[in-house]
Scaffold this motif. Structure first.
Motif, PDB file in Angstrom:
ATOM      1  N   ALA A 119      38.658  10.032  -3.721  1.00  0.00           N
ATOM      2  CA  ALA A 119      39.745   9.748  -4.660  1.00  0.00           C
ATOM      3  C   ALA A 119      40.043   8.264  -4.794  1.00  0.00           C
ATOM      4  O   ALA A 119      40.801   7.857  -5.671  1.00  0.00           O
ATOM      5  CB  ALA A 119      41.020  10.475  -4.219  1.00  0.00           C
ATOM      6  N   ARG A 120      39.438   7.446  -3.958  1.00  0.00           N
ATOM      7  CA  ARG A 120      39.779   6.028  -3.964  1.00  0.00           C
ATOM      8  C   ARG A 120      38.880   5.244  -4.918  1.00  0.00           C
ATOM      9  O   ARG A 120      37.681   5.514  -5.020  1.00  0.00           O
ATOM     10  CB  ARG A 120      39.634   5.450  -2.558  1.00  0.00           C
ATOM     11  CG  ARG A 120      40.101   4.010  -2.460  1.00  0.00           C
ATOM     12  CD  ARG A 120      40.079   3.516  -1.032  1.00  0.00           C
ATOM     13  NE  ARG A 120      40.523   2.146  -0.959  1.00  0.00           N
ATOM     14  CZ  ARG A 120      40.512   1.421   0.146  1.00  0.00           C
ATOM     15  NH1 ARG A 120      40.077   1.955   1.274  1.00  0.00           N
ATOM     16  NH2 ARG A 120      40.938   0.171   0.131  1.00  0.00           N
ATOM     17  N   THR A 121      39.479   4.281  -5.606  1.00  0.00           N
ATOM     18  CA  THR A 121      38.705   3.373  -6.453  1.00  0.00           C
ATOM     19  C   THR A 121      38.104   2.291  -5.569  1.00  0.00           C
ATOM     20  O   THR A 121      38.829   1.491  -4.970  1.00  0.00           O
ATOM     21  CB  THR A 121      39.593   2.728  -7.530  1.00  0.00           C
ATOM     22  OG1 THR A 121      40.174   3.764  -8.335  1.00  0.00           O
ATOM     23  CG2 THR A 121      38.773   1.794  -8.412  1.00  0.00           C
ATOM     24  N   LEU A 122      36.791   2.261  -5.481  1.00  0.00           N
ATOM     25  CA  LEU A 122      36.128   1.312  -4.602  1.00  0.00           C
ATOM     26  C   LEU A 122      36.043  -0.068  -5.241  1.00  0.00           C
ATOM     27  O   LEU A 122      35.991  -0.208  -6.469  1.00  0.00           O
ATOM     28  CB  LEU A 122      34.718   1.801  -4.274  1.00  0.00           C
ATOM     29  CG  LEU A 122      34.619   3.105  -3.473  1.00  0.00           C
ATOM     30  CD1 LEU A 122      33.160   3.494  -3.315  1.00  0.00           C
ATOM     31  CD2 LEU A 122      35.281   2.960  -2.110  1.00  0.00           C
ATOM     32  N   SER A 123      36.009  -1.087  -4.406  1.00  0.00           N
ATOM     33  CA  SER A 123      35.841  -2.458  -4.889  1.00  0.00           C
ATOM     34  C   SER A 123      34.436  -2.623  -5.466  1.00  0.00           C
ATOM     35  O   SER A 123      33.530  -1.820  -5.205  1.00  0.00           O
ATOM     36  CB  SER A 123      36.047  -3.450  -3.742  1.00  0.00           C
ATOM     37  OG  SER A 123      35.006  -3.313  -2.788  1.00  0.00           O
ATOM     38  N   HIS A 124      34.236  -3.689  -6.234  1.00  0.00           N
ATOM     39  CA  HIS A 124      32.903  -3.964  -6.784  1.00  0.00           C
ATOM     40  C   HIS A 124      31.901  -4.190  -5.658  1.00  0.00           C
ATOM     41  O   HIS A 124      30.741  -3.796  -5.765  1.00  0.00           O
ATOM     42  CB  HIS A 124      32.963  -5.185  -7.707  1.00  0.00           C
ATOM     43  CG  HIS A 124      33.782  -4.965  -8.942  1.00  0.00           C
ATOM     44  ND1 HIS A 124      33.370  -4.146  -9.967  1.00  0.00           N
ATOM     45  CD2 HIS A 124      34.999  -5.442  -9.314  1.00  0.00           C
ATOM     46  CE1 HIS A 124      34.287  -4.130 -10.920  1.00  0.00           C
ATOM     47  NE2 HIS A 124      35.283  -4.897 -10.540  1.00  0.00           N
ATOM     48  N   ALA A 125      32.354  -4.828  -4.563  1.00  0.00           N
ATOM     49  CA  ALA A 125      31.462  -5.085  -3.431  1.00  0.00           C
ATOM     50  C   ALA A 125      31.001  -3.776  -2.791  1.00  0.00           C
ATOM     51  O   ALA A 125      29.826  -3.616  -2.460  1.00  0.00           O
ATOM     52  CB  ALA A 125      32.165  -5.962  -2.400  1.00  0.00           C
ATOM     53  N   ALA A 126      31.929  -2.828  -2.618  1.00  0.00           N
ATOM     54  CA  ALA A 126      31.578  -1.538  -2.011  1.00  0.00           C
ATOM     55  C   ALA A 126      30.673  -0.727  -2.927  1.00  0.00           C
ATOM     56  O   ALA A 126      29.713  -0.085  -2.473  1.00  0.00           O
ATOM     57  CB  ALA A 126      32.848  -0.755  -1.687  1.00  0.00           C
ATOM     58  N   LYS A 127      30.960  -0.742  -4.242  1.00  0.00           N
ATOM     59  CA  LYS A 127      30.109  -0.020  -5.194  1.00  0.00           C
ATOM     60  C   LYS A 127      28.681  -0.562  -5.169  1.00  0.00           C
ATOM     61  O   LYS A 127      27.710   0.197  -5.232  1.00  0.00           O
ATOM     62  CB  LYS A 127      30.679  -0.128  -6.598  1.00  0.00           C
ATOM     63  CG  LYS A 127      31.942   0.703  -6.835  1.00  0.00           C
ATOM     64  CD  LYS A 127      32.453   0.502  -8.247  1.00  0.00           C
ATOM     65  CE  LYS A 127      33.726   1.292  -8.492  1.00  0.00           C
ATOM     66  NZ  LYS A 127      34.287   1.025  -9.839  1.00  0.00           N
ATOM     67  N   ALA A 128      28.562  -1.879  -5.069  1.00  0.00           N
ATOM     68  CA  ALA A 128      27.236  -2.492  -5.040  1.00  0.00           C
ATOM     69  C   ALA A 128      26.475  -2.058  -3.791  1.00  0.00           C
ATOM     70  O   ALA A 128      25.268  -1.815  -3.833  1.00  0.00           O
ATOM     71  CB  ALA A 128      27.362  -4.016  -5.074  1.00  0.00           C
ATOM     72  N   PHE A 129      27.194  -1.920  -2.659  1.00  0.00           N
ATOM     73  CA  PHE A 129      26.537  -1.478  -1.422  1.00  0.00           C
ATOM     74  C   PHE A 129      26.066  -0.027  -1.551  1.00  0.00           C
ATOM     75  O   PHE A 129      24.958   0.306  -1.124  1.00  0.00           O
ATOM     76  CB  PHE A 129      27.480  -1.629  -0.234  1.00  0.00           C
ATOM     77  CG  PHE A 129      26.819  -1.382   1.096  1.00  0.00           C
ATOM     78  CD1 PHE A 129      26.007  -2.345   1.664  1.00  0.00           C
ATOM     79  CD2 PHE A 129      26.979  -0.178   1.757  1.00  0.00           C
ATOM     80  CE1 PHE A 129      25.372  -2.117   2.886  1.00  0.00           C
ATOM     81  CE2 PHE A 129      26.358   0.065   2.970  1.00  0.00           C
ATOM     82  CZ  PHE A 129      25.554  -0.900   3.534  1.00  0.00           C
ATOM     83  N   LEU A 130      26.897   0.803  -2.141  1.00  0.00           N
ATOM     84  CA  LEU A 130      26.512   2.214  -2.342  1.00  0.00           C
ATOM     85  C   LEU A 130      25.281   2.307  -3.239  1.00  0.00           C
ATOM     86  O   LEU A 130      24.371   3.105  -2.984  1.00  0.00           O
ATOM     87  CB  LEU A 130      27.666   2.990  -2.955  1.00  0.00           C
ATOM     88  CG  LEU A 130      28.832   3.350  -2.039  1.00  0.00           C
ATOM     89  CD1 LEU A 130      29.949   4.033  -2.836  1.00  0.00           C
ATOM     90  CD2 LEU A 130      28.378   4.258  -0.903  1.00  0.00           C
TER      91      LEU A 130
END
Length: 291
Positions: A274-285
């Motif tokens: 449910a959480r909106t991830l940061s751009h940094a976290a999205k890039a890692f995923l």
């Protein structure tokens, strides 16, 4: 106070004309005049002397103009910072992991740093059992565990499939054996990790099932101390294979197969759905998904 009103005022002063300011701001002249009047009313000061010829600022107007320009500079800095974040040129990546799980992150971190060198990477040491709760509460964006928490609020992705390795000193009586029976281990001194885990429970149950005593006379707080004690012949241990691979390859310790005991470890990357991830976290995923 709205920043738009300050922008209107600064534009009027810069253009030295209400009409030219209106054109630049894509507004009508009455709308610009009204915005300025509302700003003067809110501040309780006249900013422009309308009785003078041309456009003359009051002392209050000069003070407000200085702050209006500062606000505009800050807004531009904010826009630039957000653009950097969107382009993965800045920001911070924080991942919670325990001691052993951190090793499984290293190849991904190296690739991530190669692609996004300006993003700060922080691995926060956390107890594996607490990571799911920290993710749900928002204290962490990403976390790594060696078990499935079974929480519907969390998304999981397998990073690595590992197994427990039984290791002994090169001088140990079993060092030259490729495989042993669990029954042969009843007299051994096991050096255990004093952090509880599902894998420790699996080993305990398997020894109990075969009615073999498991002598855990020594417990240590870190995997490094366990490895050192095994190397020095102070006991034997079950450790994640990833953590001892280099030691086995260099002959510092020997891995011996326990015929009745194969414990697979799936190391998972977790995040709250449910959480909106940061751009940094999205890039890692994205990077992990592409691996």
């Amino acid at each position: 106070m709205e920043l738009y009103a300050l922008q209107v005022f600064a534009t009027v002063v810069g253009e030295r004309s209400f009409s030219r300011a209106a054109e630049k701001l894509l507004r009508t002249q009455p709308a610009v005049s009204l915005a300025l009047q509302r700003l003067e009313t809110e501040l309780g000061e006249k900013l422009i002397d309308r009785s003078a010829k041309g456009l003359v600022m009051t002392d209050a107007g000069r003070t407000v103009l200085d702050f209006a320009r500062r606000f505009e500079n800050l807004r531009q800095e904010m826009d630039s910072a957000l653009t950097e974040l969107r382009d993965k040129g800045a920001g911070r990546l924080m991942i919670g992991a325990n001691e052993s799980s951190t090793l499984y992150l290293l190849p991904h971190i190296e690739r991530y740093r190669g692609s996004f060198p300006k993003i700060k990477v922080q691995i926060r040491r956390s107890q594996s059992s607490k990571i799911p709760g920290e993710l749900v509460e928002g204290d962490l964006e990403l976390g790594v565990t060696s078990y499935d928490p079974g929480d519907h609020r969390l998304a999981t992705k397998v990073l690595y499939t590992d197994a427990l390795a039984f290791i002994v000193s090169p001088k140990h009586r079993l060092a030259k054996r490729r495989a042993v029976s669990i029954a042969e281990l009843g007299t051994e001194t096991f050096i255990a990790h004093n952090v509880l885990s599902p894998y420790r429970d699996v080993v305990l149950r398997e020894f109990q099932r075969h009615k073999v005593p498991l002598n855990m006379d020594v417990e240590m707080p870190t995997l490094e101390t366990i490895r050192r004690l095994v190397q020095n012949g102070q006991g034997v241990a079950f450790l994640p294979r990833m953590c001892v691979r280099h030691d086995v390859e260099t002959g510092v310790v020997h891995e011996v197969t326990v015929k009745e005991l194969h414990v697979e470890r799936k190391v998972r990357l977790l995040y709250a759905k449910a959480r909106t991830l940061s751009h940094a976290a999205k890039a890692f995923l994205d990077l992990v998904a592409a691996a």
